[in-house]
Design a protein around this motif. Structure first.
Motif, PDB file in Angstrom:
ATOM      1  N   LEU A 160       0.859  -1.188   0.000  1.00 44.38           N
ATOM      2  CA  LEU A 160       0.000   0.000   0.000  1.00 44.38           C
ATOM      3  C   LEU A 160       0.895   1.237   0.000  1.00 44.38           C
ATOM      4  O   LEU A 160       1.730   1.413   0.882  1.00 44.38           O
ATOM      5  CB  LEU A 160      -0.893   0.014   1.228  1.00 44.38           C
ATOM      6  N   VAL A 161       0.731   2.088  -1.003  1.00 44.71           N
ATOM      7  CA  VAL A 161       1.475   3.352  -1.089  1.00 44.71           C
ATOM      8  C   VAL A 161       0.487   4.492  -0.890  1.00 44.71           C
ATOM      9  O   VAL A 161      -0.511   4.589  -1.601  1.00 44.71           O
ATOM     10  CB  VAL A 161       2.194   3.499  -2.442  1.00 44.71           C
ATOM     11  N   ASP A 162       0.777   5.321   0.088  1.00 43.16           N
ATOM     12  CA  ASP A 162      -0.143   6.403   0.457  1.00 43.16           C
ATOM     13  C   ASP A 162       0.535   7.753   0.248  1.00 43.16           C
ATOM     14  O   ASP A 162       1.447   8.130   0.976  1.00 43.16           O
ATOM     15  CB  ASP A 162      -0.560   6.250   1.923  1.00 43.16           C
ATOM     16  N   ASN A 163       0.117   8.491  -0.760  1.00 40.81           N
ATOM     17  CA  ASN A 163       0.638   9.837  -0.975  1.00 40.81           C
ATOM     18  C   ASN A 163      -0.358  10.902  -0.532  1.00 40.81           C
ATOM     19  O   ASN A 163      -0.295  12.055  -0.966  1.00 40.81           O
ATOM     20  CB  ASN A 163       1.027  10.055  -2.441  1.00 40.81           C
ATOM     21  N   GLY A 164      -1.267  10.511   0.357  1.00 39.66           N
ATOM     22  CA  GLY A 164      -2.257  11.444   0.878  1.00 39.66           C
ATOM     23  C   GLY A 164      -1.685  12.363   1.939  1.00 39.66           C
ATOM     24  O   GLY A 164      -0.603  12.139   2.484  1.00 39.66           O
ATOM     25  N   LYS A 165      -2.425  13.409   2.259  1.00 44.07           N
ATOM     26  CA  LYS A 165      -1.928  14.433   3.170  1.00 44.07           C
ATOM     27  C   LYS A 165      -1.837  13.974   4.615  1.00 44.07           C
ATOM     28  O   LYS A 165      -1.204  14.619   5.432  1.00 44.07           O
ATOM     29  CB  LYS A 165      -2.793  15.679   3.072  1.00 44.07           C
ATOM     30  N   GLN A 166      -2.460  12.832   4.956  1.00 41.71           N
ATOM     31  CA  GLN A 166      -2.390  12.325   6.322  1.00 41.71           C
ATOM     32  C   GLN A 166      -1.189  11.407   6.541  1.00 41.71           C
ATOM     33  O   GLN A 166      -0.904  11.021   7.669  1.00 41.71           O
ATOM     34  CB  GLN A 166      -3.674  11.561   6.666  1.00 41.71           C
ATOM     35  N   ALA A 167      -0.477  11.065   5.475  1.00 47.55           N
ATOM     36  CA  ALA A 167       0.571  10.045   5.585  1.00 47.55           C
ATOM     37  C   ALA A 167       1.867  10.575   6.180  1.00 47.55           C
ATOM     38  O   ALA A 167       2.663   9.810   6.720  1.00 47.55           O
ATOM     39  CB  ALA A 167       0.844   9.435   4.220  1.00 47.55           C
ATOM     40  N   VAL A 168       2.104  11.877   6.032  1.00 51.84           N
ATOM     41  CA  VAL A 168       3.300  12.513   6.596  1.00 51.84           C
ATOM     42  C   VAL A 168       2.841  13.789   7.294  1.00 51.84           C
ATOM     43  O   VAL A 168       1.712  14.250   7.090  1.00 51.84           O
ATOM     44  CB  VAL A 168       4.333  12.843   5.503  1.00 51.84           C
ATOM     45  N   PRO A 169       3.687  14.403   8.117  1.00 50.57           N
ATOM     46  CA  PRO A 169       3.286  15.665   8.754  1.00 50.57           C
ATOM     47  C   PRO A 169       2.862  16.696   7.717  1.00 50.57           C
ATOM     48  O   PRO A 169       3.431  16.779   6.623  1.00 50.57           O
ATOM     49  CB  PRO A 169       4.560  16.086   9.489  1.00 50.57           C
ATOM     50  N   GLU A 170       1.884  17.498   8.089  1.00 54.27           N
ATOM     51  CA  GLU A 170       1.266  18.434   7.152  1.00 54.27           C
ATOM     52  C   GLU A 170       2.281  19.371   6.508  1.00 54.27           C
ATOM     53  O   GLU A 170       2.196  19.675   5.304  1.00 54.27           O
ATOM     54  CB  GLU A 170       0.193  19.249   7.890  1.00 54.27           C
ATOM     55  N   LYS A 171       3.283  19.816   7.267  1.00 59.65           N
ATOM     56  CA  LYS A 171       4.252  20.774   6.708  1.00 59.65           C
ATOM     57  C   LYS A 171       5.193  20.118   5.705  1.00 59.65           C
ATOM     58  O   LYS A 171       5.728  20.788   4.829  1.00 59.65           O
ATOM     59  CB  LYS A 171       5.037  21.449   7.832  1.00 59.65           C
ATOM     60  N   VAL A 172       5.395  18.832   5.843  1.00 58.43           N
ATOM     61  CA  VAL A 172       6.187  18.101   4.845  1.00 58.43           C
ATOM     62  C   VAL A 172       5.374  17.964   3.564  1.00 58.43           C
ATOM     63  O   VAL A 172       5.849  18.243   2.459  1.00 58.43           O
ATOM     64  CB  VAL A 172       6.605  16.721   5.384  1.00 58.43           C
TER      65      VAL A 172
END
Length: 959
Positions: A160-172
């Motif tokens: 599973l590859v997640d490039n959504g905005k919840q997957a890493v800190p918002e500023k990243v």
């Protein structure tokens, strides 16, 4: 305490390897490539992964390594109006599940098995429907230990590859060029090396190398995997050999017994007195092979390193004890065809080779870290790299999610890439703030890895707060807040109107080649690197559209092109590009030479040698987004002022009268490998017909790393009787180093008087009858009366792009840049017969343009062209005139939109005035475009139509 052993003293004289043998045990690792078609299921509804997705067949598939854009997966992008950057044709953001059946061979039984994905977004892994784990590394390869899950036979692997905005800190997610839509895009997929690997259970897990130039040794710290699995004696074997140079050098195989009580073995390998050093000039690399032999297995790994020592000394950088100067460029991960970073060494080597053709020896990676291939290519080509964490903006020490993530990413990339000789510098991110968070990060990394020098970020606080604690060097546009309407803290020559008075040094100051950044340098005790130097706009090259055959589409180009078509100037597109681009190259040169003229200066990082396709579409490059030439300046010419050795002519002005004593100092910036002693500099002054006006030589005694004054020149110019551009050429005999300077010589007479039949006025109404009845009128319209029909006079090309900085200026209630891109004219036009000029802006135009207020001529027919046209930006597309003419009734009108009276103390302004008067007195003055008196009045009074311009904001604070 680690097991520190001097290998030189511990050569084994008996046993299984002889010291003279140049062979290591064979590698027992094997790999299964995972390249190929994978089943693909997109979570387009955002509901999450259903359990049956892990085992059922997928209707879609994607070839990996690859990204969903390449497979045209996701949603077709129907937005045809985007002008802030290139457009993805297909967009997917969220969770994507990739599945494949893999067969594990019998010989992998009882081995250590790992999955390697060189670069991807946060992932979760399942084997045969059982969750294995998750990983959110984005700056380095993701690795999963699957030893407990993959036994011989067939298995279903689900990733599973997640490039959504919840997957890493918002500023990243929201700022860094690891995700930015402006450059490599927020892609979904897996790129680079993608494989399963089998290795002995007990083996080598990691090799970290610490070269020492002074001692001619390299210390290897070898971390062992599963040391408790070792049975009996373990032997480590080491061998280093130079591999990319004609100068052969190698060490004997040296061996030592492992201390199994220590998971990390630290060993020092002598390279000998003939060891080769790595630098930009001689990028000699060694490949260290390390092998672990136990009673059960053999495991072999390799690592590349260079013997080099990159440090700071006072306010400058040194490489292996010699002063160096960083001639850098900014890299934002611009790969228009694939929409993600290149993962192969060949592409990166090509990019670096192109950059080296333009004298570049340094790359700064804006808020992202490149892959292994980039470091390998830079090692080979001799490029000094500064990667950064994936962050742009504020780091709040209380934001533990962000701080922990950045700590993890930083540690990962140091472990992954610090062996590389090219990795000499590290910055925390772009335009950062948050003192406590920055201090925590830089202190941690400096303590844990001393193989490079550190900065808290690039252009933190926009330079207003000066250097921060713990910084080894300072990358900045300024060193503290400048005095009102001054540039005394500036570390680059151009700014937006949002954050510097009148756009900074070059736009505001009478042209010269004396000014430098010494006043800023005096405020800092570590090396300064000029941050994002330049940012001079070039009009788009619409021929570039056909190059976009890959993932990203140039819809912004197409919109800009259509706007120009609607404005009736599409036939001038190429001329706009060439004129603005030629002028941009001269501006870049001036900025670069200011850096070189500054004593004890660290260097610069251009923005950019190539275009930046995002953030409003910033065509600021001499090269396009593909790192290919626009035809503006040859690399050989660029290297005249951007090289390891540059001859410099330092003079107070470029425009002289023939009764003056032209004078200037010659300086040599020598950042080559050696002194320039016993050589001489030859100089010649030639006219426009290549006839020599004067010449001479200067003896040279210039030490390595020195900015040396080598003599004063006073070329004779009294023989120049008419206005002419002359060229002063400097060359160091017996070397490729040369430079040349354009100078303008004018007659000494001060008075410019029109003939009796020419009416010169700023009030046309009072002379309209004279004009329409057949008179000749030179009109200087009042600037104050026509503010709504004119734009301001901008000398340099507009900074970055008009839309973004107009938004910022308006929000800050500061003056907005006039937004223009220089002039376009025909040097052969009779109005310019006695005013030497190219078709583009050059330094002699400064007083004329600074006093100008170009007229908006949109009401005129498409075929009308001013004599001196001003190039507008892609947002407005006005037809702008600085000098233009009409037939009005029976009379002839020449309009000059520059207050030449205010600058008659400047010989170039007097000469421009003289040239247009001589034109009006000649038979060549015969305007063909007719306007009635009413049409003329409407042109100068009617409201100008302007299109809607949306706001475009920036992350960094300008307050």
């Amino acid at each position: 305490m680690k097991n520190s052993i001097k290998l030189v003293a511990l050569l084994l004289t008996a046993g299984f390897y002889s010291a003279c043998t140049q062979q290591l045990p064979p590698d027992t690792r094997s790999r299964i490539s995972l390249e190929g078609n994978w089943g693909l299921q997109l979570d387009t509804a955002g509901t999450g992964i259903a359990p049956d997705w892990l085992t059922k067949s997928c209707t879609d598939s994607l070839f990996l390594p690859g990204i969903t854009d390449m497979g045209k997966m996701g949603t077709y992008n129907t937005d045809m109006t985007l002008t802030t950057g290139l457009s993805r044709e297909y967009v997917f953001e969220g969770k994507a599940l990739y599945t494949k059946q893999i067969r594990i061979p019998e010989e992998w039984d009882g081995t250590s098995v790992r999955l390697v994905m060189e670069r991807t977004k946060p992932t979760t892994i399942w084997i045969d429907g059982k969750e294995v784990g998750a990983n959110n590394d984005i700056s380095t390869a993701q690795q999963y230990d699957l030893s407990s899950y993959l036994f011989p036979g067939t298995h279903t692997v689900a990733i599973l590859v997640d490039n959504g905005k919840q997957a890493v800190p918002e500023k990243v997610y929201g700022s860094s060029h690891a995700y930015s839509a402006s450059t490599q895009t927020n892609w979904n997929g897996i790129i680079g090396d993608f494989y399963l690997e089998s290795a002995p259970l007990c083996g080598i897990d990691e090799i970290q190398l610490y070269p020492d130039v002074a001692k001619k040794v390299v210390t290897a710290r070898v971390t062992l995997r599963n040391p408790d699995k070792g049975v009996g004696k373990g032997i480590l074997s080491f061998y280093a050999e130079a591999w990319n140079t004609d100068k052969q050098h190698k060490t004997p195989v040296q061996t030592v017994e492992v201390d199994w009580t220590k998971p990390e073995q630290e060993l020092e390998l002598a390279l000998g007195d003939k060891a080769l050093l790595w630098s930009e000039f001689t990028p000699a690399l060694y490949r260290l092979s390390v092998s672990l032999k136990t009673d059960q297995s053999v495991d072999t790994e390799q690592a590349t390193f260079g013997l080099r020592d990159f440090k700071t000394k006072g306010r400058q950088f040194t490489m292996n004890g010699k002063t160096t100067f960083l001639r850098g460029k900014h890299d934002a991960c611009v790969f228009p065809l694939i929409a993600h970073t290149a993962m192969d060494v060949e592409t990166w080597r090509h990019y670096f080779q192109v950059a080296k053709q333009y004298g570049i020896n340094h790359y700064r990676f804006h808020s992202w870290c490149p892959p292994e291939a980039c470091f390998e290519a830079a090692d080979i080509e001799g490029i000094y790299l500064q990667p950064e964490l994936p962050i742009w903006g504020n780091i709040d020490i209380d934001d533990t999610e962000l701080c922990d993530y950045l700590l993890k990413e930083g540690r990962n990339l140091h472990r992954a890439y610090s062996n590389h000789a090219s990795f000499v510098m590290f910055g925390l991110g772009n335009e950062m703030s948050g003192e406590e968070g920055l201090a925590m990060l830089i202190q941690t990394f400096k303590k844990e890895d001393n193989r490079h020098i550190y900065a808290s970020g690039s252009n933190n606080y926009l330079g207003f707060k000066g250097k921060q604690a713990d910084e080894d060097y300072f990358t900045t546009c300024r060193v503290g807040r400048e005095d009102d309407k001054q540039f005394n803290t500036h570390a680059r020559a151009s700014f937006s109107f949002a954050d510097a008075y009148d756009g900074g040094y070059l736009n505001h100051t009478y042209p010269n080649s004396e000014m430098d950044f010494s006043s800023a340098n005096a405020l800092c005790d570590v090396p300064i690197i000029s941050h994002e130097t330049g940012q001079f706009q070039v009009y788009p090259n619409y021929e570039e559209i056909k190059k976009y055959t890959g993932v990203l589409k140039p819809r912004n180009f197409e919109i800009f092109k259509k706007r120009l078509e609607e404005a009736g100037m599409i036939d001038q597109a190429h001329d706009f590009m060439m004129a603005s681009g030629k002028w941009s190259a001269l501006l870049y040169r001036a900025d670069i030479e200011m850096n070189l003229r500054t004593p004890e200066w660290g260097g610069f990082q251009l923005l950019d040698l190539q275009d930046y396709p995002g953030q409003g579409s910033a065509y600021v490059g001499i090269l396009d987004a593909f790192m290919e030439s626009k035809g503006l300046i040859a690399p050989e010419e660029w290297r005249h002022f951007c090289s390891e050795v540059v001859p410099l002519f330092c003079t107070e002005k470029f425009c002289w009268t023939n009764d003056e004593a032209l004078t200037g100092e010659v300086e040599i910036a020598n950042y080559s490998e050696s002194d320039l002693n016993g050589k001489q500099l030859s100089w010649t002054l030639t006219d426009s017909k290549q006839q020599v006006l004067d010449k001479g030589v200067l003896p040279l005694q210039v030490k390595q790393g020195e900015l040396a004054k080598v003599g004063t020149l006073k070329p004779a110019i009294a023989s120049v009787r008419k206005a002419e551009k002359v060229t002063l050429a400097l060359s160091i005999d017996g070397t490729p180093y040369r430079n040349d300077y354009s100078l303008w010589i004018y007659p000494a007479d001060k008075e410019v008087t029109p003939s009796e039949d020419i009416c010169v006025t700023d009030d046309l109404d009072a002379h309209l009858k004279y004009l329409t009845e057949g008179g000749k009128v030179l009109w200087f319209p009042s600037k104050d009366k026509h503010k709504d029909q004119t734009v301001g006079g901008l000398f340099q090309t507009d900074y970055w792009n008009y839309r973004m900085f107009r938004t910022i200026c308006e929000n800050l209630d500061r003056p907005v840049s006039p937004g223009t891109l220089g002039i376009l004219t025909d040097p052969g036009h009779p109005a310019l017969a006695d005013f030497p000029t190219e078709f583009h802006t050059n330094w002699q135009w400064f007083p004329i343009i600074k006093q100008s207020y170009p007229m908006i001529l949109d009401r005129l027919s498409d075929d009308y062209r001013p004599i001196v046209q001003v190039i507008d930006n892609v947002e407005r597309n006005h037809k702008l005139g600085l000098l233009f003419e009409f037939k009005v009734g029976n009379g002839k009108l020449l309009v000059c939109m520059s207050d030449l009276k205010a600058v008659q103390d400047k010989p170039e302004a007097r000469q421009f005035y003289r040239s247009i008067l001589e034109y009006m007195e000649s038979s060549a003055f015969a305007p063909s475009y007719s306007l009635s008196a009413k049409d003329l009045q409407d042109l100068f009074t009617a409201k100008v139509k302007t299109g809607e311009m949306k706001k475009l904001f920036n992350i960094s604070s300008y307050k």
